[in-house]
Design a protein around this motif. Sequence first.
Motif, PDB file in Angstrom:
ATOM      1  N   GLN A  48       0.494   6.618  -7.724  1.00  0.00           N
ATOM      2  CA  GLN A  48       1.844   7.042  -8.349  1.00  0.00           C
ATOM      3  C   GLN A  48       1.838   6.427  -9.671  1.00  0.00           C
ATOM      4  OE1 GLN A  48       1.609   5.896  -4.720  1.00  0.00           O
ATOM      5  NE2 GLN A  48       1.427   8.095  -4.642  1.00  0.00           N
ATOM      6  N   LEU A  49       1.135   5.457 -10.132  1.00  0.00           N
ATOM      7  CA  LEU A  49       0.867   5.014 -11.474  1.00  0.00           C
ATOM      8  C   LEU A  49      -0.420   4.757 -12.084  1.00  0.00           C
ATOM      9  CD1 LEU A  49       0.527   1.836 -11.567  1.00  0.00           C
ATOM     10  CD2 LEU A  49       2.336   1.692 -10.167  1.00  0.00           C
TER      11      LEU A  49
ATOM     12  N   HIS B  59      -6.623  13.378 -18.593  1.00  0.00           N
ATOM     13  CA  HIS B  59      -6.201  13.989 -19.705  1.00  0.00           C
ATOM     14  C   HIS B  59      -4.675  13.649 -20.073  1.00  0.00           C
ATOM     15  CE1 HIS B  59     -10.244  15.726 -20.317  1.00  0.00           C
ATOM     16  NE2 HIS B  59     -10.038  16.221 -18.916  1.00  0.00           N
ATOM     17  N   LEU B  60      -4.562  12.964 -21.228  1.00  0.00           N
ATOM     18  CA  LEU B  60      -3.197  12.835 -21.680  1.00  0.00           C
ATOM     19  C   LEU B  60      -2.822  13.466 -22.887  1.00  0.00           C
ATOM     20  CD1 LEU B  60      -3.761   8.919 -21.609  1.00  0.00           C
ATOM     21  CD2 LEU B  60      -2.422   9.798 -20.040  1.00  0.00           C
ATOM     22  N   ASP B  61      -1.814  14.550 -22.673  1.00  0.00           N
ATOM     23  CA  ASP B  61      -1.540  15.412 -23.398  1.00  0.00           C
ATOM     24  C   ASP B  61       0.068  15.154 -23.904  1.00  0.00           C
ATOM     25  OD1 ASP B  61      -3.981  16.986 -23.144  1.00  0.00           O
ATOM     26  OD2 ASP B  61      -3.375  18.149 -21.527  1.00  0.00           O
ATOM     27  N   ASP B  62       0.088  14.252 -24.984  1.00  0.00           N
ATOM     28  CA  ASP B  62       1.599  14.144 -25.202  1.00  0.00           C
ATOM     29  C   ASP B  62       2.423  13.525 -24.139  1.00  0.00           C
ATOM     30  OD1 ASP B  62       0.700  14.562 -28.275  1.00  0.00           O
ATOM     31  OD2 ASP B  62       1.289  16.748 -27.848  1.00  0.00           O
ATOM     32  N   VAL B  63       2.042  12.603 -23.582  1.00  0.00           N
ATOM     33  CA  VAL B  63       2.612  11.908 -22.633  1.00  0.00           C
ATOM     34  C   VAL B  63       3.754  10.808 -22.981  1.00  0.00           C
ATOM     35  CG1 VAL B  63       2.574  10.323 -20.672  1.00  0.00           C
ATOM     36  CG2 VAL B  63       0.782  12.069 -20.841  1.00  0.00           C
ATOM     37  N   ARG B  64       4.847  11.278 -22.957  1.00  0.00           N
ATOM     38  CA  ARG B  64       6.147  10.589 -23.717  1.00  0.00           C
ATOM     39  C   ARG B  64       6.721   9.581 -22.581  1.00  0.00           C
ATOM     40  NH1 ARG B  64       9.495  10.889 -27.826  1.00  0.00           N
ATOM     41  NH2 ARG B  64       8.249  12.989 -28.664  1.00  0.00           N
ATOM     42  N   LEU B  65       6.822   8.442 -22.963  1.00  0.00           N
ATOM     43  CA  LEU B  65       7.165   7.322 -22.401  1.00  0.00           C
ATOM     44  C   LEU B  65       8.067   6.614 -22.965  1.00  0.00           C
ATOM     45  CD1 LEU B  65       3.701   5.738 -21.126  1.00  0.00           C
ATOM     46  CD2 LEU B  65       5.039   7.317 -19.642  1.00  0.00           C
ATOM     47  N   PRO B  66       9.261   5.853 -22.320  1.00  0.00           N
ATOM     48  CA  PRO B  66      10.018   5.103 -22.886  1.00  0.00           C
ATOM     49  C   PRO B  66       9.354   3.462 -23.191  1.00  0.00           C
ATOM     50  CG  PRO B  66      10.401   5.127 -20.689  1.00  0.00           C
ATOM     51  CD  PRO B  66       9.426   5.944 -20.733  1.00  0.00           C
ATOM     52  N   ASP B  67       9.948   2.972 -23.973  1.00  0.00           N
ATOM     53  CA  ASP B  67       9.222   1.420 -24.467  1.00  0.00           C
ATOM     54  C   ASP B  67       9.178   0.609 -23.181  1.00  0.00           C
ATOM     55  OD1 ASP B  67       8.004  -0.410 -26.335  1.00  0.00           O
ATOM     56  OD2 ASP B  67      10.006  -1.517 -26.012  1.00  0.00           O
TER      57      ASP B  67
ATOM     58  N   GLY C 174       0.729  -1.052  -0.007  1.00  0.00           N
ATOM     59  CA  GLY C 174      -0.107   0.077  -0.102  1.00  0.00           C
ATOM     60  C   GLY C 174       0.829   1.214  -0.040  1.00  0.00           C
ATOM     61  N   GLU C 175       2.175   1.375  -0.100  1.00  0.00           N
ATOM     62  CA  GLU C 175       3.003   2.178  -0.244  1.00  0.00           C
ATOM     63  C   GLU C 175       2.906   2.862  -1.544  1.00  0.00           C
ATOM     64  OE1 GLU C 175       6.838   0.627   0.711  1.00  0.00           O
ATOM     65  OE2 GLU C 175       6.272   0.180   2.943  1.00  0.00           O
ATOM     66  N   ILE C 176       2.679   2.231  -2.627  1.00  0.00           N
ATOM     67  CA  ILE C 176       2.433   2.656  -3.981  1.00  0.00           C
ATOM     68  C   ILE C 176       1.030   2.278  -4.305  1.00  0.00           C
ATOM     69  CG2 ILE C 176       3.102   2.534  -6.286  1.00  0.00           C
ATOM     70  CD1 ILE C 176       5.882   1.558  -5.555  1.00  0.00           C
ATOM     71  N   ILE C 177       0.285   3.441  -4.855  1.00  0.00           N
ATOM     72  CA  ILE C 177      -1.090   3.215  -5.235  1.00  0.00           C
ATOM     73  C   ILE C 177      -1.182   3.321  -6.427  1.00  0.00           C
ATOM     74  CG2 ILE C 177      -3.273   4.278  -5.159  1.00  0.00           C
ATOM     75  CD1 ILE C 177      -2.782   5.206  -2.466  1.00  0.00           C
ATOM     76  N   GLY C 178      -1.896   2.344  -7.155  1.00  0.00           N
ATOM     77  CA  GLY C 178      -2.180   2.497  -8.728  1.00  0.00           C
ATOM     78  C   GLY C 178      -3.434   2.700  -9.282  1.00  0.00           C
ATOM     79  N   SER C 179      -3.841   3.090 -10.205  1.00  0.00           N
ATOM     80  CA  SER C 179      -4.939   3.213 -10.795  1.00  0.00           C
ATOM     81  C   SER C 179      -5.236   2.343 -12.282  1.00  0.00           C
ATOM     82  CB  SER C 179      -5.546   4.507 -11.149  1.00  0.00           C
ATOM     83  OG  SER C 179      -4.618   5.343 -11.708  1.00  0.00           O
ATOM     84  N   PHE C 180      -6.177   2.529 -13.067  1.00  0.00           N
ATOM     85  CA  PHE C 180      -6.499   1.654 -14.154  1.00  0.00           C
ATOM     86  C   PHE C 180      -7.198   2.539 -15.211  1.00  0.00           C
ATOM     87  CE2 PHE C 180      -8.893  -1.605 -16.414  1.00  0.00           C
ATOM     88  CZ  PHE C 180      -7.812  -2.513 -16.911  1.00  0.00           C
ATOM     89  N   GLY C 181      -6.868   2.768 -16.246  1.00  0.00           N
ATOM     90  CA  GLY C 181      -7.465   3.537 -17.008  1.00  0.00           C
ATOM     91  C   GLY C 181      -7.823   2.783 -18.408  1.00  0.00           C
TER      92      GLY C 181
ATOM     93  N   PHE D  82       0.168   0.406 -20.973  1.00  0.00           N
ATOM     94  CA  PHE D  82       1.255   1.281 -20.407  1.00  0.00           C
ATOM     95  C   PHE D  82       1.163   1.648 -18.770  1.00  0.00           C
ATOM     96  CE2 PHE D  82       0.560   2.031 -24.925  1.00  0.00           C
ATOM     97  CZ  PHE D  82       1.668   1.865 -25.478  1.00  0.00           C
ATOM     98  N   ILE D  83       2.387   1.371 -18.418  1.00  0.00           N
ATOM     99  CA  ILE D  83       2.495   1.807 -16.929  1.00  0.00           C
ATOM    100  C   ILE D  83       2.873   3.572 -17.112  1.00  0.00           C
ATOM    101  CG2 ILE D  83       3.589   1.531 -14.700  1.00  0.00           C
ATOM    102  CD1 ILE D  83       4.328  -1.264 -15.431  1.00  0.00           C
ATOM    103  N   VAL D  84       1.838   4.374 -16.661  1.00  0.00           N
ATOM    104  CA  VAL D  84       2.338   5.916 -16.650  1.00  0.00           C
ATOM    105  C   VAL D  84       2.400   6.272 -15.448  1.00  0.00           C
ATOM    106  CG1 VAL D  84       1.205   7.931 -17.639  1.00  0.00           C
ATOM    107  CG2 VAL D  84       0.816   5.720 -18.839  1.00  0.00           C
ATOM    108  N   PRO D  85       3.616   6.647 -14.973  1.00  0.00           N
ATOM    109  CA  PRO D  85       3.585   7.638 -13.671  1.00  0.00           C
ATOM    110  C   PRO D  85       2.754   8.757 -13.847  1.00  0.00           C
ATOM    111  CG  PRO D  85       5.980   6.946 -14.691  1.00  0.00           C
ATOM    112  CD  PRO D  85       5.015   6.732 -15.895  1.00  0.00           C
ATOM    113  N   THR D  86       2.302   8.994 -12.603  1.00  0.00           N
ATOM    114  CA  THR D  86       1.155   9.942 -12.729  1.00  0.00           C
ATOM    115  C   THR D  86       1.781  11.588 -12.530  1.00  0.00           C
ATOM    116  OG1 THR D  86       0.933   9.851 -10.096  1.00  0.00           O
ATOM    117  CG2 THR D  86      -0.590   8.687 -11.851  1.00  0.00           C
ATOM    118  N   ASP D  87       3.081  11.501 -12.363  1.00  0.00           N
ATOM    119  CA  ASP D  87       3.865  12.746 -12.314  1.00  0.00           C
ATOM    120  C   ASP D  87       4.482  12.854 -13.898  1.00  0.00           C
ATOM    121  OD1 ASP D  87       6.074  10.681 -12.244  1.00  0.00           O
ATOM    122  OD2 ASP D  87       6.964  11.715 -10.476  1.00  0.00           O
TER     123      ASP D  87
END
Length: 397
Positions: free
Chosen positions: A183-184, A227-235, A136-143, A198-203
């Motif tokens: 956090q993700l 809202h995802l505005d050109d969120v860039r992620l590594p592979d 419970g130290e890292i909280i996740g969500s699901f989009g 994709f695992i997207v960090p919320t920051d």
Amino acid sequence: MTTVTASDIETLRETSDILGIDALLTDEEKATRDKVRVFVDARIRPNIAEWYDKAHFPLEIATELGELGVLGMYLHGYGCAGRSAVEYGLAALELEAGDSGLRTFLSVQGSLAMSSIHKWGSEEQKQQWLPGMAKGEIIGSFGLTEPTAGSDPSSMKTFARRDGDDWVLTGSKRWIGLATVAQLTIIWAQTDEGVRGFIVPTDAPGFHATVLEPKLSMRASIQTEIHLDDVRLPDSARLPDARGLRGPLSALNEARYGIIWGVLGAARDSYEEALRYSLERLQFDKPLAGYQLTQQKLVDMVLEIQKGALLALHTGRLKDAGTLDPVQISVGKLNNTREAIKIAREARTILGGNGILLDYSPIRHAANLESVRTYEGTDEVHTLILGQHITGIGAFR
């Protein structure tokens, strides 16, 4: 007014188990159930009316549930408890007896976010995220759900395009639990190669989450729009083994399974509140429980709770045996949710005018269950799933 004690309620609970379903549980399963029940009695019941009234999700409860061992509890390895599907179901039932919003945290964290990483993620992703999530130290969500794509996820508009070695995500998600405190977020998006996760960090730059409010249901939980505005992620952020809708739908089935059990907690708590009140409340010089109309209501509630418990337990045994079919999950989600909301509403009638106060749980459960019957597949969607299974003809379009 007479007084019904906690000991009396335990006796009444045993009396209400007319079919002796408790005897079908192992000692280990009962121990898990009782551990979560004690937690709910101590931590949730004394506070839930205030949390609900103030639309407050107690963020500190994440680590408390981690210490209880119920986050991703049926997953194996990576700090997860590795318990059975039936034990997970019993935990969901007891938590939802406290409140659907708190049980929803269990579902979003474990059944949706953690299970997606556990099932479809790389070894590095599992090692990086799952131990902290189990605590419970890292909280996740699901989009997955979008403003215009709820029951039909294949029509999602969120898109991830390749840009060299990176991915760039653009789009919107709606009714996403916990995203403002997570956090993700596991984001599902269309690509030129089909749906990917994709695992997207919320920051991450370009990731924006806002709380959806005001709500009249699930007030002690958090639902958001992303809202995802050109969120860039590594592979390396891509879930490598998730291809097509099979990825998100597998997570949805995990969540739907938990609902089969969870709603029984809301139903049982509503019934017990009505039973307690009917034994204490005097009307025309005798307890409400002494009138035929009240007894009919109570009996109808017990019948549906008992049938729902047998359905949940059978479904859990199938899941533990590895033979559970998704269509069987639809049976449980549709039936138990539909009956639970009827029970909560009927329980409120026994409480009379007092039933609209947050001092009593049925109206809160009924309001919450309006959301539960909508998410993870509406009544209509599960009806069509079962209709297609029965007739062989799809009627979705």
